[in-house]
Design an enzyme around this catalytic site. Structure first.
Site, short mmCIF file in Angstrom:
data_model
loop_
_atom_site.label_atom_id
_atom_site.label_comp_id
_atom_site.label_asym_id
_atom_site.label_seq_id
_atom_site.Cartn_x
_atom_site.Cartn_y
_atom_site.Cartn_z
N HIS A 30 -5.35 6.13 -5.65
CA HIS A 30 -5.93 6.51 -4.37
C HIS A 30 -6.31 7.98 -4.50
O HIS A 30 -5.44 8.84 -4.59
CB HIS A 30 -4.93 6.31 -3.23
CG HIS A 30 -4.63 4.86 -2.94
ND1 HIS A 30 -3.83 4.45 -1.89
CD2 HIS A 30 -5.04 3.72 -3.57
CE1 HIS A 30 -3.75 3.12 -1.88
NE2 HIS A 30 -4.48 2.67 -2.90
N ASN A 90 0.83 -1.21 0.00
CA ASN A 90 0.00 0.00 0.00
C ASN A 90 0.86 1.26 0.00
O ASN A 90 1.68 1.46 0.91
CB ASN A 90 -0.89 0.01 1.25
CG ASN A 90 -1.63 1.33 1.42
OD1 ASN A 90 -2.66 1.56 0.80
ND2 ASN A 90 -1.11 2.22 2.26
N GLU A 91 0.72 2.06 -1.04
CA GLU A 91 1.28 3.41 -1.11
C GLU A 91 2.79 3.48 -0.92
O GLU A 91 3.33 4.47 -0.43
CB GLU A 91 0.57 4.35 -0.13
CG GLU A 91 -0.90 4.56 -0.49
CD GLU A 91 -1.60 5.60 0.38
OE1 GLU A 91 -0.95 6.14 1.31
OE2 GLU A 91 -2.79 5.87 0.14
N ASN A 92 3.48 2.41 -1.30
CA ASN A 92 4.94 2.43 -1.20
C ASN A 92 5.58 3.22 -2.33
O ASN A 92 6.65 3.81 -2.15
CB ASN A 92 5.45 1.00 -1.16
CG ASN A 92 4.91 0.24 0.03
OD1 ASN A 92 5.23 0.55 1.17
ND2 ASN A 92 4.05 -0.75 -0.23
N SER A 141 -0.42 -0.66 -4.50
CA SER A 141 -1.65 0.11 -4.64
C SER A 141 -1.41 1.49 -4.05
O SER A 141 -1.12 1.60 -2.84
CB SER A 141 -2.80 -0.58 -3.91
OG SER A 141 -4.00 0.13 -4.07
#
Length: 851
Positions: free
Chosen positions: A501, A428-430, A484
């Protein structure tokens, strides 16, 4: 050959703080699984952190080291049998000793361990098992210090968390407390056996046209010699479709074919057919060991094809395109062992109730408990499974990579038989971190994984090499997405490819929620708007009456989002007339705000589902479904499983048939266009997830004065063919002349199928703060059985919200009420003599009314 035997080591444990060094300081552990915070609460050494600001009084626990101890008797076993201690999960930095001898060191919360103790000296009457848990917080700081070559960058929590394979949310997030746990968080057991089923899995392919399924059953056993294995496969109706006995030394593969198999479908698209796979090690007629699991057969695809919008991103199951309307899942408690199977089932059942078809297991939590996936299989909920990496630039030194690989293999093996798990993502959001800090990343030009390890963004090696490699080896054909959000190496807010996102609403520049439809991407895997929980939840989490007001310290403490007061106040003041800011009014306005935001998001993005080959938007997953603790947050179902009004907005907008109407506004939604415009334009459409077309549907359209409740135009009736699994446009850019003597009005649309109203929608002038809602003529009547409410009004009512609590459920909430319409809401759990509270926008009475 002897029977396998299992002894659960779940009672009789004691624990103490290691640093105290006192033999008399042992405290009882009620049961295992557990974590030290739960055991300290049980022994009244710390308060429950969910109440008031008690979290602060619990954070000292993370700096200490803890020892757990169990005395147990050796189970009887025959000569030649193995003895193994199984740890399904140790949280996190653990050293295990048996009778004083070290048998395990572990620093990964997400892996299980099988420790062969056959050759250990075991006492028949008395053995001692000790587990020392070092402080994870201190250990993680040491990892960062030991690796100065890596730039530890983290958004949320602290940077040290990334060097330890532990649930990242334990370090605190913008929706949950900081409670860095330690303990035996999953079961421990002692196994004795002569042979056992190590694993059984199924690899298969499905012909979506014929529904034939072909594959192999892959069997692995642990035994000193060949064993006889009986395999059985039962259909959903219990009938036997395969029986076979084979001889296995270590592993074997058994091919099978199912003609016209009963396929597994997502909720709303077909049956959730599950077969029962049984694998027995047998000796004559005796079953020595067995494994049984439910499996489903389906064909899942991630459709990424070039089109007029860029490159599509949506899921197709058994040849059916699926609009993935749903929500993101976070751990349901700071202490995972507190989450019961029933709690999992209740939250996931609520997803189906609100017509959600997909959940995304967020990468900062855990690979969820088995019951989670089992319920998703049963209910038909698609699972997007993140690997456990979130919001950081993770290191990639050799020991870390070895641990990650073991973690990935174990968890993919555990999940691969679940038909609900359709997509894996690296985390997530890396890549936000990579992009924000301009870390080395040449997606197109550098395809050498070894070079990535030497760059300033070595995480790429994990997300684009290690994880997809493991997945391909352990679950061939499974869908993988590097992170993501992610879109072929493009910027993370590229709306033409991959998932995004969308946090330009709430975070960032705080765009109006009304423009969600203009700022979405090919798949919107996160977005959201905060809201307070119902008063019942606030009363359970705040004990001091003086702190029960919107700007109290305790209310703020139970909202971890940065700048949350300014953001909520801005959105509320931009959209609503604020005449009272007591707690009831604040809760109401935040909840209506979130409900409206979800309505604009889901109806707009579902419209962009379009038609086959024109799937502009493939799905929308709100951040977030659930809460970790009682809080003001983005959740649509709170910690106590009380549904916020936004839950019902999603339920309506994701229904199998959903009508929508929306007028065009100017670009500034914070100011009303002229209250009496000469002309407006509006659109009218119907979204369908039905498998067949609907002939001769009727759409009724009314234009109703907000001031008088009268219609200033005759009611319109449109007859249309609603296209299957598509969005059908009924009216597009339709102009309406509005003489200057007309009031502000609501456009009210109603979808009627075979004489039944199946969907309603309402378009109001924006913003609401310019509108007057006096003298609505609202009628709310509870029947004698106290299980149904009848609602009517003589003038348009906006946002009628009933108060909810645990155990009190409604079939609908956050309702707009139009003159001439009768609304029925089913009620369950209303106690005798209990008042049902309600409030609507602009209600003249200061207190919340009671029914």
């Amino acid at each position: 050959m002897s029977l396998s035997n299992t002894v659960e080591l779940n009672t009789g444990w004691q624990f103490r703080e290691i640093d105290l060094g006192k033999s008399d300081s042992w405290l009882p552990v009620p049961s295992i699984p557990s974590v030290v915070h739960m055991d300290l609460i049980h022994n009244k050494r710390i308060p429950d952190p969910s109440l008031d600001t008690n979290e602060l009084d619990c954070q000292w626990v993370e700096e200490k080291s803890w020892r757990y101890m169990l005395e147990f008797a050796t189970p009887s076993r025959k000569i030649g049998d193995k003895a193994v201690i199984v740890f399904e999960g140790l949280d996190t930095v653990a050293t295990v000793k048996l009778n004083g001898n070290e048998i395990l060191k572990s620093d990964n919360m997400f892996v299980s361990h099988r420790i062969d103790i056959t050759t250990q000296h075991l006492d028949t009457s008395h053995n001692t098992l000790e587990i020392d848990f070092a402080s994870a917080a201190r250990y993680a700081r040491g990892v960062e210090k030991d690796h100065p070559e890596h730039w530890f960058i983290a958004h949320q929590g602290e940077s040290t968390r990334m060097g330890l394979r532990k649930a990242q949310y334990h370090w605190g997030w913008d929706w949950g407390p900081r409670l860095v746990t330690a303990g035996i968080w999953r079961p421990v057991r002692l196994e004795t056996f002569s042979s056992r089923v190590e694993d059984v899995s199924v690899q298969y392919s499905v012909d979506e046209k014929s529904k034939d399924c072909q594959g192999i059953i892959d069997v692995h056993v642990e035994a000193n010699a060949q064993v006889d294995v009986w395999l059985g496969l039962q259909g959903p109706d219990g009938s036997s479709v395969l029986e076979k006995q084979i001889t296995v030394e270590k592993s074997a593969q058994v091919p099978f074919t199912l003609r016209k198999a009963s396929l597994w479908y997502p909720f709303g698209y077909g049956e959730q057919s599950l077969y029962t796979l049984t694998c027995n090690i047998v000796h004559g007629t005796t079953i020595i060991d067995n494994v049984r699991r439910k499996v489903g057969f389906r064909k899942a695809e991630l459709v990424q094809e070039k089109d007029s919008y860029g490159k599509s991103f949506y899921v197709r199951v058994n040849g059916i395109d699926i609009f993935a309307g749903g929500s993101c899942w976070i751990p349901a408690d700071p202490f995972i062992p507190r989450i019961s199977a029933q709690r999992y089932r209740e939250v996931l059942t609520a997803m189906v109730e609100s017509n959600q078809v997909m959940t995304r297991i967020w990468g900062g939590g855990i690979y969820e408990e088995d019951i989670f996936y089992e319920v998703c299989d049963e209910l038909g909920i698609l699972v997007w499974q993140d690997f456990m990496f979130a919001c950081g630039s993770y290191p990639a030194f050799p020991d870390f990579l070895d641990s990650v690989e073991r973690e990935a293999r174990q968890n993919v093996r555990r999940l691969r038989h679940h038909p609900s798990v359709v997509l894996y993502a690296g985390g997530n959001e890396n890549y936000y971190i990579q992009e924000t800090y301009k870390l080395t990343y040449d997606y197109a030009g550098d395809k050498d994984p070894q070079s990535w390890l030497k760059s300033s963004f070595p995480s790429r090696y994990i997300f684009e090499h290690l994880l997809p490699k493991v997945l391909a080896e352990e679950s061939p054909g499974s869908i993988y997405h590097p992170d993501s959000p992610w879109g072929d190496g493009n910027p993370i807010l590229d709306d033409t490819v991959g998932d995004i996102h969308q946090w330009e609403v709430w975070h960032g520049v705080m765009k109006p929620y009304q423009i969600y439809g203009e700022i979405g991407g090919r798949f919107n895997s996160e977005f959201g708007m905060e809201a307070a929980p119902h008063i019942s939840t606030i009363n359970q989490s705040i004990s001091d009456p003086r702190e029960k007001h919107p700007s109290s310290w305790t209310m703020d403490f139970h909202n971890k989002a940065g700048q949350q007061q300014r953001r909520l106040a801005s959105y509320i003041s931009e959209n609503f007339k604020v005449t009272n800011l007591d707690l009831n009014s604040w809760v109401y306005l935040t909840q209506l705000l979130q409900s409206e935001a979800m309505h604009y998001a889901y109806r707009s993005w579902r419209r962009q589902w379009g038609k086959p080959s024109q799937r502009q938007c493939g799905g929308a997953l709100v951040w977030q479904l659930n809460d970790t603790w009682p809080a003001t947050s983005w959740a649509i179902v709170d910690y106590y499983l009380v549904k916020k009004p936004s839950f019902y907005a999603m339920k309506r907008d994701l229904s199998p048939l959903s009508v929508a109407v929306m007028r065009k506004h100017n670009n500034d939604w914070t100011k009303l266009f002229p209250s009496r415009p000469d002309t407006i334009e509006y659109d009218l459409w119907v979204s369908s997830s039905k498998a067949t077309h609907i002939e001769n549907a009727t759409i009724e359209l009314r234009f109703i004065s907000i001031r008088t409740g009268q219609e200033f135009l005759p009611t319109q009736h449109k007859t249309a063919r609603i296209e299957a699994n598509s969005c059908t446009t009924i009216l597009d850019n339709t102009k309406l002349d509005c003489p200057l003597d007309r009031d502000a009005f609501v456009i009210f649309a109603k979808l009627i199928i075979d004489g039944n109203v199946v969907s309603r929608d309402y378009d109001w002038p924006q913003p609401y703060r310019y509108l007057s809602f006096e003298d609505r003529g609202l009628g709310v009547k509870l029947n004698e059985s106290r299980n149904q409410i009848s609602i009517s009004a003589t003038r348009p009512v906006k946002g009628l919200i009933f108060g909810e609590r645990p155990g009190l459920t409604l079939s609908d909430n956050s309702i707009d009420v139009m003159p001439g319409e009768q609304y029925i809401v089913d009620v369950d759990g209303l106690q005798e003599g209990e008042a049902l509270t309600w409030k609507y926008l602009g209600q003249a009475e200061a207190p919340t009314c009671k029914l």
